[in-house]
Design an enzyme around this catalytic site. Structure first.
Site, PDB file in Angstrom:
ATOM      1  N   ASP A   1      -8.329  -2.940  -7.154  1.00 36.15           N
ATOM      2  CA  ASP A   1      -7.866  -2.687  -5.798  1.00 36.15           C
ATOM      3  C   ASP A   1      -8.972  -2.017  -4.976  1.00 36.15           C
ATOM      4  OD1 ASP A   1      -6.602  -0.809  -3.706  1.00 36.15           O
ATOM      5  OD2 ASP A   1      -4.940  -2.138  -4.237  1.00 36.15           O
TER       6      ASP A   1
ATOM      7  N   SER B   1       0.830  -1.206   0.000  1.00 37.21           N
ATOM      8  CA  SER B   1       0.000   0.000   0.000  1.00 37.21           C
ATOM      9  C   SER B   1       0.868   1.261   0.000  1.00 37.21           C
ATOM     10  CB  SER B   1      -0.953  -0.033   1.200  1.00 37.21           C
ATOM     11  OG  SER B   1      -1.940   0.968   1.084  1.00 37.21           O
TER      12      SER B   1
ATOM     13  N   HIS C   1      -6.563  -5.871  -1.397  1.00 37.46           N
ATOM     14  CA  HIS C   1      -5.577  -4.805  -1.207  1.00 37.46           C
ATOM     15  C   HIS C   1      -4.458  -5.374  -0.354  1.00 37.46           C
ATOM     16  CE1 HIS C   1      -4.060  -0.698  -1.028  1.00 37.46           C
ATOM     17  NE2 HIS C   1      -3.921  -0.819   0.283  1.00 37.46           N
TER      18      HIS C   1
END
Length: 400
Positions: free
Chosen positions: A279, A181, A346
Site C-alpha cells: 500500500d 482508506s 491505495h
C-alpha cells in the site's frame, strides 16, 4: 507523530497518479454525479463536522431487483491528531461541509452501470462524506473559549444512519458497509453496529478497502503510526467507541484497538479485506516515514521502483510478509473474504480501472469486483493472496 502536511503530500501524489490513469478512459462518459444531502437533524445530537457545519452524504437510489439492497461507502481522507492539524483540517472539505463539492462522481463499486459494476449497480448506493478526522469514531467537543472543534464522528455516523432508515434502509434485504482508506478503517469500527440497525433476516456484510493499517515499526524501528493513532484516539475521545472486547484486553493501551489487526477478531459480521501488500500510503506513512528517513534516502525508491536497491526491496518484502502474517488467522474464517494483491496502489474499489474492466488487476484471473461479488453472494470462497512483487503483471502501479 506524522505531520499533517506529509499525509496531504502523499494523497496529492496519489491524486495526480489517479488523474493520469483516468483522464482518457472512455468509461468515464458513463460516470454518474450525485447531489449531496446535508443531515439537517444533526444539530440535535451535535453530530457536526469539525467546524460545526452539518454532515452530509450522497445517495443514488436503487431500482429493480436491487431496490431493497443497500451499499454504504465511507469516504476516506486521513486523520488529525492534534489541535493544530484539526484546526487546519476544519478549513477544508475534510473538516467542513462548507468546502465540500456538492456533487460526487460514482465509479467502481458505486457505479450504476451493470457492465462496470455487475453485482451492485442497481442497489441503493450511498457515499458518506468524511469531516471528523477520526474515521467516524470521536465523541468530544473542544472549547477553550476562543476555539471550538467538534470531534463527533460517532454521532455523525449515527445521524446519517437515522436519516437513511426511513428512506428504505430499515427494510434492507441485503446490505454492504464499505469504505476506502480512513473510510476502510471506519468499517472495522462500525461493522457490527451496522447490523443492529437492519432487519434480523437481512444479509449484512462489511468490506474494507485499503483500510488495513498495520501496527508496524518504521525503518528506524519506531512505532510512528502507533503514536499517531494514539494521538487521534486520545484527542477525539474515540476510545469509548472502539470494540469493548478489544479495549478490555489492552487495558491502558486501549487505543491500539484503533488498528484493524486487533479489532478484526472481535467482529462477528462477515467481513472482506481488500488491500495491497505494498500500500503506497503505508509505504510512506507507516514504513518509511519522513521522521525515519530525514535525509530522503528512500525518495528515489518511493517514486520509481526500478531505482530501489536490493536492500530496499527486501524491506518492502518484509512489510508484505508482516501483513500476510497478521492476516493468517483470518484465513480460517468461514465467512471472511480476502483479496491481497501486489500492486503499488491505495484504494481500488472506487476506481473503475482497478475495480472492474478488461485489464483490471487480477489474482488467479479474478478481478476485485468478481472476488467481492463471489464472496458476498456466496458463489465461491474468496481468499486470494497474490505472489510477491514483481510477479503480478496485471497491476496498475501508481509508482512507475
Amino acid at each position: 507523530m506524522i505531520p499533517l502536511f506529509s499525509l496531504r503530500m502523499n494523497f496529492a501524489a496519489m491524486a495526480v497518479a489517479l488523474l493520469y490513469l483516468t483522464t482518457v478512459e472512455p468509461w468515464r462518459v458513463n460516470s454518474k454525479t450525485v447531489n449531496i444531502k446535508l443531515v439537517t437533524n444533526a444539530r440535535e445530537t451535535s453530530a457536526l463536522c469539525l467546524d460545526g457545519s452539518l454532515p452530509g452524504y450522497h445517495l443514488d437510489r436503487g431500482y429493480g431487483a436491487g431496490q431493497n439492497n443497500w451499499l454504504l461507502q465511507f469516504e476516506g481522507g486521513g486523520w488529525c491528531n492534534d489541535l493544530t492539524s484539526c484546526l487546519e483540517r476544519a478549513q477544508t472539505r475534510r473538516g467542513s461541509s462548507h468546502y465540500m463539492s456538492k456533487l460526487a462522481t460514482f465509479n467502481g463499486i458505486l457505479s450504476n452501470n451493470a457492465t462496470l459494476n455487475p453485482d451492485f449497480y442497481n442497489w441503493n448506493r450511498v457515499k458518506l462524506r468524511y469531516c471528523d478526522g477520526a474515521s467516524f469514531t470521536g465523541n468530544k467537543v473542544f472549547n477553550n473559549g476562543t476555539t471550538k472543534l467538534y470531534f463527533k464522528g460517532q454521532k455523525i455516523w449515527e445521524a446519517i444512519i437515522q436519516d437513511l432508515l426511513p428512506q428504505g434502509l430499515e427494510k434492507a434485504q441485503k446490505a454492504l458497509l464499505s469504505g476506502c482508506s480512513a473510510g476502510g478503517l471506519a468499517t472495522f469500527h462500525h461493522c457490527d453496529n451496522f447490523t443492529k440497525y437492519l432487519p434480523a433476516n437481512a444479509s449484512v456484510k462489511c468490506m474494507s478497502d485499503a483500510g488495513f493499517f498495520l501496527d508496524e515499526k518504521d525503518i528506524s524501528l519506531n512505532y510512528t503510526m502507533r503514536n499517531f493513532f494514539k494521538g487521534v484516539v486520545t484527542l477525539q475521545g474515540a476510545e469509548q467507541n472502539l470494540n469493548s472486547k478489544c479495549t478490555k484486553g489492552f487495558s491502558s493501551n486501549a487505543y491500539l484497538c484503533f488498528f484493524p489487526q486487533y479489532a478484526l477478531k472481535y467482529i462477528s459480521t462477515p467481513y472482506f479485506i481488500l488491500n495491497t501488500a505494498y500500500d503506497v500510503f503505508q509505504f510512506s506513512n507507516v514504513l518509511v516515514t519522513p521522521s525515519s528517513d530525514p535525509q530522503g534516502k528512500w525518495n528515489q525508491c518511493k517514486h520509481k521502483l526500478s531505482t530501489c536497491t536490493p536492500a530496499e526491496i527486501d524491506t518492502l518484502q518484509g512489510f508484505r510478509l508482516s501483513m500476510i502474517t497478521v492476516l493468517k488467522p483470518f484465513l480460517d474464517s468461514k465467512s471472511g473474504g480476502m483479496f491481497i494483491n501486489s500492486c503499488f496502489a491505495h484504494c481500488q474499489s472506487e476506481m473503475q480501472e482497478t475495480w472492474f474492466r478488461a485489464n483490471s488487476p487480477r489474482i488467479n484471473n479474478k478481478t476485485i469486483a468478481k472476488a467481492v461479488g463471489d464472496w458476498y453472494f456466496g458463489r465461491s470462497k474468496t481468499q486470494e493472496i497474490d505472489c510477491a512483487y514483481p510477479c503480478d503483471k496485471t497491476c496498475h502501479n501508481m509508482i512507475p
